[in-house]
Design a protein around this motif. Structure first.
Motif, PDB file in Angstrom:
ATOM      1  N   SER A   1      41.653  39.556  19.804  1.00  0.00           N
ATOM      2  CA  SER A   1      42.244  39.016  21.029  1.00  0.00           C
ATOM      3  C   SER A   1      41.387  37.883  21.577  1.00  0.00           C
ATOM      4  O   SER A   1      41.902  36.878  22.077  1.00  0.00           O
ATOM      5  CB  SER A   1      42.403  40.111  22.079  1.00  0.00           C
ATOM      6  OG  SER A   1      43.268  41.106  21.602  1.00  0.00           O
TER       7      SER A   1
ATOM      8  N   ASP B   1      50.043  38.618  19.349  1.00  0.00           N
ATOM      9  CA  ASP B   1      48.960  39.598  19.403  1.00  0.00           C
ATOM     10  C   ASP B   1      49.556  41.007  19.391  1.00  0.00           C
ATOM     11  O   ASP B   1      50.014  41.496  20.410  1.00  0.00           O
ATOM     12  CB  ASP B   1      48.116  39.376  20.667  1.00  0.00           C
ATOM     13  CG  ASP B   1      46.803  40.137  20.609  1.00  0.00           C
ATOM     14  OD1 ASP B   1      46.617  40.940  19.673  1.00  0.00           O
ATOM     15  OD2 ASP B   1      45.965  39.923  21.501  1.00  0.00           O
ATOM     16  N   GLU B   2      49.561  41.633  18.256  1.00  0.00           N
ATOM     17  CA  GLU B   2      50.116  42.979  18.089  1.00  0.00           C
ATOM     18  C   GLU B   2      51.422  43.155  18.847  1.00  0.00           C
ATOM     19  O   GLU B   2      51.544  44.042  19.685  1.00  0.00           O
ATOM     20  CB  GLU B   2      49.117  44.020  18.590  1.00  0.00           C
ATOM     21  CG  GLU B   2      47.784  43.944  17.881  1.00  0.00           C
ATOM     22  CD  GLU B   2      46.854  45.056  18.333  1.00  0.00           C
ATOM     23  OE1 GLU B   2      47.342  46.171  18.505  1.00  0.00           O
ATOM     24  OE2 GLU B   2      45.662  44.800  18.516  1.00  0.00           O
TER      25      GLU B   2
HETATM   26 MG   LIG Z   1      43.259  42.988  20.946  1.00  0.00          MG
END
Ligand SMILES: [Mg+2]
Ligand SMILES: Nc1ncnc2c1ncn2[C@@H]1O[C@H](COP(=O)(O)OP(=O)(O)OP(=O)(O)O)[C@@H](O)[C@H]1O
Lengths: 245, 255
Positions: free
Chosen positions: A43, A152-153
């Motif tokens: 991240s 991001d995911e």
């Molecule tokens: Mg993360």
């Protein structure tokens, strides 16, 4: 010419070194996944590319211009759908364009239809299911004018079934609209199924541990996840990741 | 329908209270200058309409103007303090202190400084109004969802865009709870400021009534003030429903 390149990026928080001499690049219309242990700095990497943070060292280049600390150079889709609850779906998906000053309502409506959200254009996010919200959030990033999309995911909050459905849907949209995508995930299968390339990060401080070029032909069918080839790849990447824990 | 189902309890409680009151004043033969019965108050309320009509009108006007000024100042103060955190740290304690000055004490001073005109009255209403609004709005701005803020920043939104497209709409529900409190305060503020010296208004009507022992009129005034408060409150609720309709719409599907 690569779409995005990172050159020797270093970042620490206080004494904690998070990224160390990280370098990689993404080509135009390439789908690249990043996998790595939890807390390795994935991240943080996105925050650097997105300009929320400044790298201590190194260069982030988009096409050929330096974008260290510059916001708005990428289109972003966070883990939570982050739709604005007071905007309708149509208004929400146009937000990325709106921030940069050009709205295309016709294009947005077409995209909404393609995402199977017809009839929900004027609904509010709270009226949608989790999967539908993620789809809306993804359309929003597709409609943003930047050439690189960072995810991001995006599917980690979804149940397994919805997740599979979303992956297929994502691939079909992407194969049609070819954009560069940088995709963070914890799920090796997801990375294998979707990507052209997979970058494995080491644990903190994160460096590029391995890069795999995935040879599966496109368009991909979901049945490839059951082939032996797929399984062999999965083992290979799994071992690479396990070596670090 | 739901309003009716929820509303019948308090309404019947009020009716019961009035019936008891009426019965008690008949039974104990309470003189009307001491405590008039509801029916006497009702009669005076109807018969006195031509007398108090312009008082009522004047109070309504004063309240609306004062409330509007208080709202504008409250929101402006909240925005300034939110965008300038240093200024907020400096002025926030002062704002709280300003609320500790009793209006009853301050009001006569304002008359000394600004005379009997409309200005000191507006200042009183603004003072009681702006604080709940400013505090509610500032809290609303501060509580902006971290994920949404994160997205807006990553998407390259400017500070102004973040404020207009995220923080302001996010703070609206909080702002409305401040507005509701202020709406009722502003009616009280208007009446208090009229006590200090005015030619007309419910406050004046009330002072005249009590100095001539027209207790029934005092009660008429009390009920008028209550009605005004309720109407202002209801108006703000309507405005809120219309403004944050996404909330009710979204919830309908989930609950
Ligand atoms: Mg993360
Ligand atoms: N603003 C910050 N200040 C201090 N430390 C931070 C900050 N942001 C992240 N970190 C630290 O940096 C490290 C990497 O965090 P990051 O969120 O990038 O990991 P991640 O790879 O995304 O993990 P996950 O897979 O669990 O999402 C963590 O140890 C975290 O505690």
């Amino acid at each position: 010419m690569a779409s995005l390149s990172l050159i020797n990026i270093c970042k620490s928080f206080g004494d904690k070194k998070v990224l160390k001499d990280l370098s990689f690049s993404i080509d135009h219309a390439e789908f690249v996944s990043i996998v790595g242990p939890s807390g390795s700095g994935k991240s943080t990497l996105f925050h650097l590319i997105g300009g929320l943070l400044q790298p201590d060292n190194g260069e982030i280049r988009m096409e050929s211009s330096l974008i260290n600390g510059k916001r708005g150079a990428i289109s972003y889709m966070p883990q939570s759908s982050s739709l604005l609850p007071w905007r309708t779906i149509l208004e929400n998906v146009m937000l990325g364009e709106e921030l940069l000053g050009k709205k295309d309502e016709q294009g947005a409506l077409e995209m909404i239809a393609k995402a199977g959200l017809s009839g929900y254009e004027h609904a509010y996010p709270d009226q949608l299911s989790g999967g539908m919200k993620q789809r809306a959030a993804f359309i929003r990033s597709m409609l943003s004018p930047q050439s690189l999309i960072c995810l991001d995911e995006p599917f980690s909050a979804l149940d397994e079934f919805t997740r599979l459905e979303m992956q297929q849907w994502l691939l079909s949209i992407w194969e049609e609209h070819k954009r560069s995508i940088l995709f963070v995930t914890h799920n090796i299968e997801e990375a294998l199924y979707l990507s052209d390339r997979i970058i494995v990060l080491s644990s903190r401080p994160a460096q590029v541990k391995a890069v795999f070029t995935i040879p599966f032909a496109r368009p991909r069918r979901e049945s490839i996840v059951l082939t032996e080839d797929f399984l062999r790849w999965k083992k290979k990447i799994y071992n690479e990741l396990r070596g670090m824990i | 329908m739901t309003a009716f189902r929820k509303g019948w309890r308090p309404v019947s409680a009020i009716i019961l209270l009035f019936l008891l009151w009426e019965a008690a004043s008949l039974l104990f033969e309470v003189p009307s200058w001491l405590l008039p019965s509801p029916s006497q108050i009702w009669q005076e309320g109807i018969a006195g309409w031509p007398d108090y009509r312009y008082h009522l009108w004047s109070t309504i006007r004063l309240t609306i103007v004062g409330f509007s000024i208080g709202t504008i100042i409250g929101i402006a103060v909240a925005i300034c303090l939110h965008l300038l955190p240093k200024l907020r740290d400096t002025l926030y304690p002062l704002m709280i202190l300003s609320q500790n000055v009793p209006i009853i004490v301050l009001a006569p001073l304002l008359v000394i400084w600004f005379g009997f005109g409309v200005l000191p009255k507006l200042i009183v209403i603004t003072l009681v109004c702006f604080f709940p609004i400013a505090v509610a709005a500032m809290d609303g701005f501060k509580q902006t969802d971290a994920d949404l803020m994160h997205y807006m920043k990553m998407a390259g939104a400017t500070k102004g865009q973040i404020f207009r497209k995220l923080e302001w709409p996010f703070a609206l529900p909080a702002l409305f709870s401040g507005l509701k409190i202020s709406a009722t305060y502003s009616v009280m503020g208007a009446v208090i400021s009229e006590w200090l010296g005015a030619k007309q208004g419910i406050g004046v009507y009330m002072t005249l009534a009590s100095s001539s022992f027209r207790t029934d009129r005092v009660f008429v005034a009390i009920f008028l003030i209550m009605a005004l408060c309720l109407i202002f409150f209801a108006f703000i609720i309507l405005l809120e429903r219309w403004t944050v309709r996404w909330k009710t719409k979204g919830a309908k599907n989930n609950g």
